[in-house]
Design a protein around this motif. Sequence first.
Motif, short mmCIF file in Angstrom:
data_model
loop_
_atom_site.label_atom_id
_atom_site.label_comp_id
_atom_site.label_asym_id
_atom_site.label_seq_id
_atom_site.Cartn_x
_atom_site.Cartn_y
_atom_site.Cartn_z
N TYR A 278 -6.08 3.89 -1.63
CA TYR A 278 -4.84 3.58 -0.86
C TYR A 278 -4.67 1.90 -0.54
O TYR A 278 -4.07 1.77 0.19
CB TYR A 278 -5.02 4.49 0.56
CG TYR A 278 -4.81 5.90 0.40
CD1 TYR A 278 -3.46 6.28 0.63
CD2 TYR A 278 -5.62 6.70 0.04
CE1 TYR A 278 -3.09 7.47 0.77
CE2 TYR A 278 -5.28 8.06 -0.12
CZ TYR A 278 -3.85 8.40 0.11
OH TYR A 278 -3.59 9.83 0.04
N ARG A 279 -5.56 1.11 -1.27
CA ARG A 279 -5.34 -0.22 -0.96
C ARG A 279 -4.15 -0.80 -1.47
O ARG A 279 -3.81 -1.70 -1.05
CB ARG A 279 -6.73 -1.08 -1.45
CG ARG A 279 -8.01 -0.45 -0.78
CD ARG A 279 -9.28 -1.28 -1.61
NE ARG A 279 -9.27 -0.60 -2.76
CZ ARG A 279 -10.33 -1.24 -3.54
NH1 ARG A 279 -11.02 -1.98 -3.30
NH2 ARG A 279 -10.53 -0.51 -4.55
N SER A 280 -3.32 -0.30 -2.30
CA SER A 280 -2.25 -0.73 -2.89
C SER A 280 -1.12 0.35 -3.40
O SER A 280 -1.64 1.25 -4.04
CB SER A 280 -2.40 -1.76 -4.03
OG SER A 280 -3.00 -1.10 -5.11
N GLY A 281 0.12 -0.01 -3.16
CA GLY A 281 1.17 0.66 -3.43
C GLY A 281 1.69 0.28 -4.96
O GLY A 281 1.64 -1.18 -5.23
N PHE A 282 2.53 0.90 -5.76
CA PHE A 282 3.06 0.13 -7.10
C PHE A 282 4.03 -0.79 -6.80
O PHE A 282 4.15 -1.73 -7.47
CB PHE A 282 3.76 1.41 -7.96
CG PHE A 282 4.96 1.90 -7.81
CD1 PHE A 282 5.94 1.04 -8.27
CD2 PHE A 282 4.95 3.11 -7.10
CE1 PHE A 282 7.45 1.71 -7.88
CE2 PHE A 282 6.27 3.58 -7.03
CZ PHE A 282 7.64 2.74 -7.22
N LEU A 283 4.66 -0.97 -5.61
CA LEU A 283 5.62 -2.08 -5.67
C LEU A 283 4.72 -3.22 -5.35
O LEU A 283 5.35 -4.42 -5.62
CB LEU A 283 6.69 -1.85 -4.56
CG LEU A 283 7.92 -1.25 -4.95
CD1 LEU A 283 9.05 -1.14 -3.86
CD2 LEU A 283 8.71 -1.78 -6.12
N PRO B 43 5.34 0.71 4.41
CA PRO B 43 5.01 1.94 3.65
C PRO B 43 4.05 1.74 2.43
O PRO B 43 3.59 0.57 2.18
CB PRO B 43 6.45 2.32 2.82
CG PRO B 43 6.90 0.88 2.45
CD PRO B 43 6.73 -0.21 3.91
N ILE B 44 3.37 2.92 2.13
CA ILE B 44 2.21 2.75 1.15
C ILE B 44 2.63 2.00 -0.09
O ILE B 44 1.97 1.33 -0.90
CB ILE B 44 1.93 4.25 0.74
CG1 ILE B 44 0.99 4.72 1.96
CG2 ILE B 44 0.83 4.21 -0.35
CD1 ILE B 44 0.57 6.12 1.94
N MET B 45 3.97 2.15 -0.45
CA MET B 45 4.40 1.50 -1.72
C MET B 45 4.40 -0.01 -1.85
O MET B 45 4.10 -0.63 -2.86
CB MET B 45 5.93 1.82 -1.92
CG MET B 45 6.42 1.73 -3.45
SD MET B 45 8.09 2.08 -3.65
CE MET B 45 7.93 4.06 -3.69
N LEU B 46 4.36 -0.70 -0.69
CA LEU B 46 4.46 -2.13 -0.49
C LEU B 46 3.11 -2.54 0.18
O LEU B 46 3.06 -3.79 0.55
CB LEU B 46 5.70 -2.55 0.25
CG LEU B 46 6.64 -2.69 -0.50
CD1 LEU B 46 7.87 -3.13 0.39
CD2 LEU B 46 6.36 -3.96 -1.47
N ARG B 47 2.08 -1.84 0.33
CA ARG B 47 0.85 -2.38 0.95
C ARG B 47 -0.23 -2.71 -0.27
O ARG B 47 -0.04 -2.25 -1.49
CB ARG B 47 -0.01 -1.03 1.70
CG ARG B 47 0.63 -0.59 2.93
CD ARG B 47 -0.07 0.63 3.50
NE ARG B 47 0.68 1.17 4.48
CZ ARG B 47 0.53 2.60 5.07
NH1 ARG B 47 -0.52 3.01 4.79
NH2 ARG B 47 1.25 3.01 6.11
N GLY B 48 -0.73 -3.83 -0.06
CA GLY B 48 -1.61 -4.34 -0.98
C GLY B 48 -2.05 -5.71 -0.50
O GLY B 48 -1.60 -6.38 0.35
#
Length: 406
Positions: free
Chosen positions: A137-142, A167-172
């Motif tokens: 969960y440390r990074s989303g694909f975007l 959102p998860i998609m932009l986390r990282g």
Amino acid sequence: MQRRHILKMLAAAPLAGGAARLMAAPAAGSAKLLVVFLRGAYDCANLLVPIGGEARAFYDASRPTIAVPRPGQAGGAVALDTTWGLHPVLASSVLPLFQKREAAFIPFAGIDDLTRSHFETQDAIELGQALDRGRDYRSGFLNRLASVLGGGPLAAVSPIAFTDQLPIMLRGQFKAANMALGNVGRQGIDAARSRVIERMYRNTALAQQVAEGFQVRDEVTRTVKLEMDAASRNAMTAQGFELLARRMALLMRERFDLGFVDVGGWDTHVGQGAATGYLANRLDELGRGVAGFAEEMGEEAWRDTVVVVISEFGRTFRENGNKGTDHGHGTVYWVLGGGLSAQAGGRVVGEQVALSPATLFQNRDYPVINEYRAVFGGLFARMYGLSPAQLDRVFGGVVPQDLALV
């Protein structure tokens, strides 16, 4: 003009967390991407409607009360080709984009996750990781895409989520902004009318029955509403989306390169409707939103922009006993932009199968034959010129599916 001047001043300032660099794209170093996530799983079979042959007969038999009528009938679908028609509420918004070859649809798209759980599947899609590996969960694909693009020398890349929380998609690791433009159109239970009616029957023989009837209705409605809101994860509803989409376009045109927004209200277990009704209203507002986004971007920026509309999964092909649909599997993605290719613009693209009981997944849902990571991988390769090694950083182990979208 004053608002535009302010945004240009903002564009000169660094985004919190620092700016990065965008890689060269084939013929376009200023590519912009917006991902629209329809949380709650919209019914794609009433968006892209089968219109011909045995598939149409199967569709009518499977949806006795919620089928969108055939082209030429009152409230009928608008034919896109000999196989598919578009929901009629989109005739004034998305259809003109399709006719200008600035919109395409990908049926039988989605993820191979089989949980049919809103939360599990939404997380899996946003993470963009292979399903046979443990979730990280440390990074989303975007966010990973932004990190890859940030290694290039041409221009700053700035990602933003138009949401309350990132959102998860932009986390990282790559710093991304999030800015909620407002939750609009949320509808609660109308308790005032219930109280008026209860007062009308007070001290009559029907008082207890009326009160108990409202109590049961409220309990059922509350339960369904909670499930729908949970499925939407507090995303804004489609109602009021056009105004917000235009605001998003202004910000993306002037400042941001990668965008994300989620829209809730698509979990239509009860009273879905057909050519009119709940789902039709949601599609109408969404269609006007994406058309407004395109208009507000302006012709020049729209040529470099791609909008992808996705959902966690589709819904059952057959309607349920409540004149709605339940959690399904494959869905239909939308792809819009002023620079879509001649092979994709104004077409229904990707691998397809003829609809029949034999081709439904588990005899109930659209199959997934255009896997979402492969579809996005093919799009990113064309938009940004990503190498296989760079794509592997975004979607580990992916084999891109080149649909020649741009």
